[in-house]
Design a protein around this motif. Structure first.
Motif, PDB file in Angstrom:
ATOM      1  N   HIS A   1      66.223   1.672  26.490  1.00 52.14           N
ATOM      2  CA  HIS A   1      65.515   2.566  25.481  1.00 52.14           C
ATOM      3  C   HIS A   1      66.642   3.604  24.826  1.00 52.14           C
ATOM      4  O   HIS A   1      67.492   4.125  25.407  1.00 52.14           O
TER       5      HIS A   1
ATOM      6  N   HIS B   1      62.545   6.453  19.084  1.00 49.24           N
ATOM      7  CA  HIS B   1      61.509   5.294  19.563  1.00 49.24           C
ATOM      8  C   HIS B   1      61.943   3.926  18.887  1.00 49.24           C
ATOM      9  O   HIS B   1      62.281   3.929  17.745  1.00 49.24           O
TER      10      HIS B   1
ATOM     11  N   CYS C   1      58.816   0.424  21.984  1.00 53.27           N
ATOM     12  CA  CYS C   1      57.934   1.545  22.083  1.00 53.27           C
ATOM     13  C   CYS C   1      56.734   1.646  21.225  1.00 53.27           C
ATOM     14  O   CYS C   1      55.625   1.900  21.560  1.00 53.27           O
TER      15      CYS C   1
ATOM     16  N   SER D   1      56.950   8.983  30.355  1.00 54.47           N
ATOM     17  CA  SER D   1      57.891   7.777  30.910  1.00 54.47           C
ATOM     18  C   SER D   1      59.416   8.588  30.899  1.00 54.47           C
ATOM     19  O   SER D   1      59.910   9.468  30.053  1.00 54.47           O
TER      20      SER D   1
ATOM     21  N   CYS E   1      57.819   2.894  27.624  1.00 54.31           N
ATOM     22  CA  CYS E   1      57.847   4.053  26.897  1.00 54.31           C
ATOM     23  C   CYS E   1      56.158   4.555  26.746  1.00 54.31           C
ATOM     24  O   CYS E   1      55.528   3.674  26.284  1.00 54.31           O
ATOM     25  N   THR E   2      56.013   5.943  26.979  1.00 53.19           N
ATOM     26  CA  THR E   2      54.875   6.422  26.739  1.00 53.19           C
ATOM     27  C   THR E   2      54.976   7.820  25.660  1.00 53.19           C
ATOM     28  O   THR E   2      53.824   8.226  25.381  1.00 53.19           O
ATOM     29  N   ARG E   3      55.862   8.154  25.420  1.00 55.63           N
ATOM     30  CA  ARG E   3      56.231   9.455  24.852  1.00 55.63           C
ATOM     31  C   ARG E   3      55.575   9.396  23.421  1.00 55.63           C
ATOM     32  O   ARG E   3      55.012  10.355  22.869  1.00 55.63           O
TER      33      ARG E   3
END
Length: 217
Positions: free
Chosen positions: A37, A42, A46, A68, A74-76
């Motif tokens: 990543h 992002h 993501c 994450s 990815c969760t941000r």
């Protein structure tokens, strides 16, 4: 299952703990090699994960999720989008005396590494494990999920303790990379909880046999 699943090396004949450890090593190595990543911002993966996660839970008023790190899906961006639309997002934190606790997300600027080796956590009061009973869905991490909803986690036991505390009828979504959907069966123990659905960069879907599958799209 709604898409192709990957075959993993057989663990037949191994002790459950040994089988889990061996698969974790393999899957972590694959993540390091194939799922990088950007350090900041992002990427398209993501964005895709976020889109499908919002399709799955975006209409709910309260969701448990996670921050994450490293090579995890990815969760941000998802956290930011949920927060912006007014969804209450519950995140794992370490409470007093290393207690497994929760706290509500207050925006990315509030996240900080508050315990060595832990993902960034929100500030504020640490809430007890039972706070999980107030959310309407859970998005949880996994290294792999099989066709029956068996989940291989990182081995810390956090969700083994938390999932039984959720309210009846609350769906559990595992977020994984596409190559972490596996044919299985993954090794499990009696305390391991099944997940109901999977979110990948390609789609989200309820698993075959899930009590909620009849309502899937």
């Amino acid at each position: 299952m709604s898409c192709d699943a990957r075959d993993l090396p057989t663990t037949e004949g191994q002790e459950v703990d040994d089988a889990k450890d061996g698969l974790r090593s393999l899957l972590r190595r694959d993540r390091r090699q194939h799922h990088r990543h950007p350090e900041h911002g992002h990427d398209a993966v993501c964005e895709a994960l976020t889109e499908h996660a919002l399709e799955a839970v975006g209409s709910l008023s309260s969701v448990a999720a996670y921050v994450s790190v490293s090579h995890e899906p990815c969760t941000r961006l998802l956290l930011d989008r949920l927060y912006e639309q007014g969804t209450r997002v519950l995140l794992p934190v370490l409470g007093p005396h290393l207690a497994r606790s929760w706290s509500y997300f207050k925006g990315s600027a509030d996240l900080a590494e508050r315990a060595p080796g832990r993902p960034p956590e929100p500030s504020g009061q640490a809430l007890p494990p039972e706070e999980i009973s107030k959310v309407e869905a859970l998005i949880i991490p996994a290294l792999a999920v099989d066709r029956a909803g068996r989940r291989l986690g990182q081995g810390g036991g956090w969700y083994d303790r938390m999932l039984p505390l959720r309210a009846q009828g609350v769906q559990v979504f595992a977020m994984v990379h596409s190559d972490e959907l596996v044919t299985g069966p993954l090794p499990t123990e009696s305390h391991d909880e099944l997940v109901d659905a999977v979110i990948t960069p390609e789609q989200w879907f309820l698993l075959e046999g899930s009590a909620f599958q009849a309502g899937s799209h």
